[in-house]
Design an enzyme around this catalytic site. Structure first.
Site, mmCIF file in Angstrom:
data_model
loop_
_atom_site.group_PDB
_atom_site.id
_atom_site.type_symbol
_atom_site.label_atom_id
_atom_site.label_comp_id
_atom_site.label_asym_id
_atom_site.label_seq_id
_atom_site.Cartn_x
_atom_site.Cartn_y
_atom_site.Cartn_z
ATOM 1 N N GLY A 145 2.991 -4.266 3.278
ATOM 2 C CA GLY A 145 3.910 -5.187 2.622
ATOM 3 C C GLY A 145 4.926 -5.734 3.602
ATOM 4 O O GLY A 145 5.196 -6.932 3.630
ATOM 5 N N ASP A 146 5.465 -4.849 4.435
ATOM 6 C CA ASP A 146 6.463 -5.284 5.425
ATOM 7 C C ASP A 146 5.850 -6.314 6.378
ATOM 8 O O ASP A 146 6.459 -7.335 6.686
ATOM 9 C CB ASP A 146 6.967 -4.080 6.238
ATOM 10 C CG ASP A 146 7.799 -3.138 5.369
ATOM 11 O OD1 ASP A 146 8.224 -3.575 4.281
ATOM 12 O OD2 ASP A 146 8.006 -1.978 5.770
ATOM 13 N N SER B 52 -0.314 0.043 1.875
ATOM 14 C CA SER B 52 0.875 0.848 2.164
ATOM 15 C C SER B 52 2.125 -0.027 2.229
ATOM 16 O O SER B 52 2.047 -1.261 2.252
ATOM 17 C CB SER B 52 0.697 1.549 3.512
ATOM 18 O OG SER B 52 0.727 0.584 4.545
ATOM 19 N N LYS B 53 3.262 0.623 2.305
ATOM 20 C CA LYS B 53 4.529 -0.086 2.418
ATOM 21 C C LYS B 53 4.521 -0.967 3.668
ATOM 22 O O LYS B 53 5.002 -2.095 3.651
ATOM 23 C CB LYS B 53 5.663 0.930 2.489
ATOM 24 C CG LYS B 53 6.998 0.315 2.823
ATOM 25 C CD LYS B 53 8.104 1.326 2.770
ATOM 26 C CE LYS B 53 9.443 0.716 3.114
ATOM 27 N NZ LYS B 53 9.558 0.177 4.465
ATOM 28 N N ARG B 54 3.949 -0.404 4.733
ATOM 29 C CA ARG B 54 3.871 -1.130 5.997
ATOM 30 C C ARG B 54 3.110 -2.464 5.854
ATOM 31 O O ARG B 54 3.502 -3.474 6.423
ATOM 32 C CB ARG B 54 3.169 -0.243 7.030
ATOM 33 C CG ARG B 54 3.562 -0.529 8.451
ATOM 34 C CD ARG B 54 2.891 0.471 9.376
ATOM 35 N NE ARG B 54 2.126 -0.240 10.397
ATOM 36 C CZ ARG B 54 2.666 -0.922 11.378
ATOM 37 N NH1 ARG B 54 3.967 -0.996 11.494
ATOM 38 N NH2 ARG B 54 1.908 -1.548 12.274
#
Ligand code: GLU
Length: 509
Positions: free
Chosen positions: A265-266, A261-263
Site C-alpha cells: 500500500g505504501d 501487505s502494508k508495504r
C-alpha cells in the site's frame, strides 16, 4: 440449523482489509440466511495486545455498516464476547482434555526446548517440533511418573498444557470452499492449549467459544486452514460436533506475488486499512480508506469482489444487493489480486450513484475547515451534483468544487498565453455586459455566450476555455455552462473583470 457466524479478530493492531473482507463475508452469509453475526474479540495473547485496537475494529465495522448482533458492546445470550473475560471457561476444558488423556502437562523450560531443537537439527530435522516423537524425550506428564508431575504442579513449577496429537491418522474435514481437506496427524505438532500464564492459546479458546457460542459456520482466511486439523481433533476430543468450515482465498499484491501487505500500500499509494490508524507505540500513522476519500459502500464492494463473484458480469453492488446474491459456492479457491485502479473506479461508480444532497455534508466540512459560511445546503448539493462526475474519490470533490466558493486570483499563465488572442478581451467584456446581476440559468448563459461571439464575429467554441479559466482559475473542470450559471450573473461579472485586469498585467500583446 440456524446460522450463527462470527468475526473473531485479535486486537493486535489495525484491521487489515483482508480481515474486513472476512467480516463482510460473515455478515453477508448471516444476513442472507436470516442468521446471527457475532463479533468476538480474541485477546488471549497478552504479548501481542495493542491498546486501542479493539476500539479501532468496532469503529471500522461501524463506519462500514457491518452491524453485528452480539459482541463486546452488544450483550447477547453467549457472552462475554471478549476472550480475556472467559479464561475460567477455557481452563475447565483444558483440564477435561488432560483427564481424558488427550492433553498433557509439559514443564520444559525455554532452554530445554531450545536444546531439543538444536539436537533435532543436528540429526537432520528441517523444522523440529514438539510432537508425537519428540515428546517422548521431554519433561512432561507423559514421561514423568505421576507423583512427580503432581509434585511439580504443587510446587508451582510453570507448565503448559499440550494437545496429544495422534501418531498416524488422517484428519479430514469438508471445507465449503475447498471440498475435502486432509492432513496427516504425524505432520502436526502438540500445540500448546493453555499457556504458563493461565491464558489459553488461540486454538483452545477458538474451539471452545465456537462451540459454546453455537457457531454454525466458521468463515475465515486461508491462513487458518493449517490450524483446522488441530481444531477438528479438539472437537472430537471434547465430544462436540464441529461447525462447517469455509476458508477464504488470500488477498494478493497487485503483482499477484504474495500476500497484500502494508508495504504494498505504501509503495502503490493506496491504503490497506479501512480507517486511519495511529500506532500508540510508535506514533506511526497508517492510511485508511475513510480518510483517503472512499465511500464505505465502495470499500465493501471492492472487498466483496476479492474472492467472490456474483456472476453475470455484475460489479457494482450495494450491501443489500450483495446480501441477496451472496453464496459460499461462488467463493473462489485461488488468491484474489488487489487492483488499486479498479478500487478507485468502483469508488467512482458509487460516487456517481450518490445524490448531491448526500455529498453536501462533505463539502460543508471542508468549508467549515476554512471558516467559510453563507452557503445553503441546496447550493452545496448543486455543486456536488456538478463535480461528482469528475471525482474518483471523495477527496477529489473539494479541489473540483473550490471555485464555487472561492473566486480565483491566480490563473495558469502558460495555458492563458497559449489560448489568448486579442478578441478575447472584447468577448469577455461583452459577455459580462450581457449578463444579468441575479440568478442565471445555463441556457440564458449559453445564449448570451453565443450572442457575444456572433456580435464580435468570433467562434464561441474558441472562447470557452479562457472563459472557464476566468471563472474557475482552472483549465478543466465540471460541465461549463451549468457550473458557471450556478455562480450567478453578478459573481460571473466580477470574476470576468478580475481576470481581465490580471490579463492586462500579465500578457503583452
Ligand atoms: N483471532 C483469529 C484472527 O485474528 C481468528 C481466526 C478465526 O476466525 O478462527 O484472525
Amino acid at each position: 440449523m440456524s446460522v450463527r457466524v462470527r468475526f473473531a479478530p485479535s486486537p493486535t493492531g489495525p484491521l487489515h482489509i483482508g480481515g474486513v473482507r472476512t467480516a463482510l463475508y460473515n455478515y453477508l452469509f448471516a444476513r442472507k440466511h436470516g442468521g446471527t453475526f457475532i463479533l468476538r474479540i480474541e485477546d488471549t495473547d497478552r504479548t501481542r495486545y495493542v491498546p486501542g485496537a479493539e476500539a479501532y475494529i468496532q469503529e471500522a465495522l461501524q463506519w462500514l455498516g457491518l452491524t453485528y448482533d452480539e459482541g463486546p458492546d452488544k450483550a447477547g445470550p453467549h457472552g462475554p464476547y471478549r476472550q480475556s473475560e472467559r479464561t475460567a471457561i477455557y481452563r475447565r476444558y483444558a483440564d477435561q482434555l488432560v483427564a481424558a488423556g488427550h492433553a498433557y502437562y509439559a514443564f520444559d523450560t525455554p532452554e530445554e526446548l531450545e536444546a531439543m531443537r538444536t539436537r533435532m537439527k543436528k540429526a537432520g530435522a528441517a523444522a523440529p517440533k514438539y510432537d508425537q516423537v519428540t515428546r517422548q524425550y521431554m519433561r512432561n506428564s507423559l514421561t514423568l511418573p505421576e507423583n512427580e508431575t503432581r509434585e511439580l504442579i504443587e510446587q508451582g513449577v510453570p507448565y503448559v498444557i499440550r494437545l496429544k496429537t495422534p501418531r498416524q491418522e488422517e484428519v479430514k474435514f469438508q471445507d465449503e470452499v475447498r471440498g475435502w481437506v486432509k492432513f496427516q496427524s504425524g505432520q502436526l505438532d502438540d500445540k500448546v492449549l493453555l499457556k504458563a500464564d493461565g491464558f489459553p492459546t488461540y486454538h483452545l479458546a477458538n474451539v471452545v467459544d465456537d462451540h459454546l457460542m453455537d457457531i454454525s459456520h466458521v468463515i475465515r482466511g486461508e491462513e487458518w486452514l493449517s490450524s483446522t486439523p488441530v481444531h477438528v481433533l479438539l472437537y472430537r476430543y471434547l465430544g462436540w460436533e464441529p461447525p462447517c468450515f469455509a476458508h477464504l482465498p488470500l488477498i494478493l499484491k497487485p503483482s499477484g506475488k504474495g500476500k497484500l501487505s502494508k508495504r504494498d500500500g505504501d509503495l502503490g499509494g493506496f491504503p490497506v486499512f479501512p480507517i486511519e490508524w495511529k500506532d500508540p507505540r510508535t506514533g506511526e500513522v497508517y492510511a485508511g480508506y475513510r480518510e483517503s476519500g472512499y465511500l464505505p459502500e465502495a470499500v465493501l464492494n471492492i472487498l466483496a469482489l476479492l474472492g467472490w463473484s456474483p456472476g453475470a458480469g455484475r460489479e457494482i453492488l450495494s450491501l443489500d444487493e450483495m446480501t441477496r446474491l451472496f453464496s459460499l459456492e461462488k467463493v473462489g479457491k485461488s488468491g484474489a489480486k488487489f487492483d488499486p485502479q479498479k478500487a478507485r473506479w468502483i469508488n467512482q461508480q458509487h460516487l456517481k450513484r450518490k445524490s448531491g444532497q448526500a455529498l453536501a455534508p462533505y463539502l460543508r466540512t471542508e468549508l467549515e475547515k476554512l471558516g467559510i459560511d453563507g452557503y445553503d445546503d441546496a447550493y452545496l448539493a448543486a455543486v456536488a451534483e456538478l463535480t461528482r462526475e469528475k471525482a474518483q474519490l471523495l477527496t477529489d470533490l473539494w479541489p473540483l468544487s473550490r471555485f464555487f466558493f472561492i473566486a480565483p486570483v491566480e490563473y495558469p499563465l502558460d495555458v492563458v498565453k497559449k489560448k489568448w488572442r486579442p478578441e478575447v478581451r472584447d468577448f469577455l467584456a461583452s459577455l459580462a455586459e450581457r449578463l444579468p446581476d441575479g440568478p442565471l440559468s445555463a441556457e440564458t448563459l449559453e445564449t448570451a455566450f453565443e450572442e457575444a461571439a456572433q456580435a464580435l464575429g468570433v467562434k464561441a467554441g474558441r472562447m470557452k476555455q479562457l472563459f472557464r479559466i476566468a471563472i474557475s482559475g482552472q483549465p478543466s473542470g465540471p460541465s461549463l455552462f451549468p457550473a458557471a450559471a450556478l455562480l450567478g450573473g453578478g459573481e460571473l461579472k466580477k470574476r470576468l473583470r478580475t481576470f481581465l485586469t490580471w490579463a492586462e498585467q500579465h500578457l503583452e500583446e
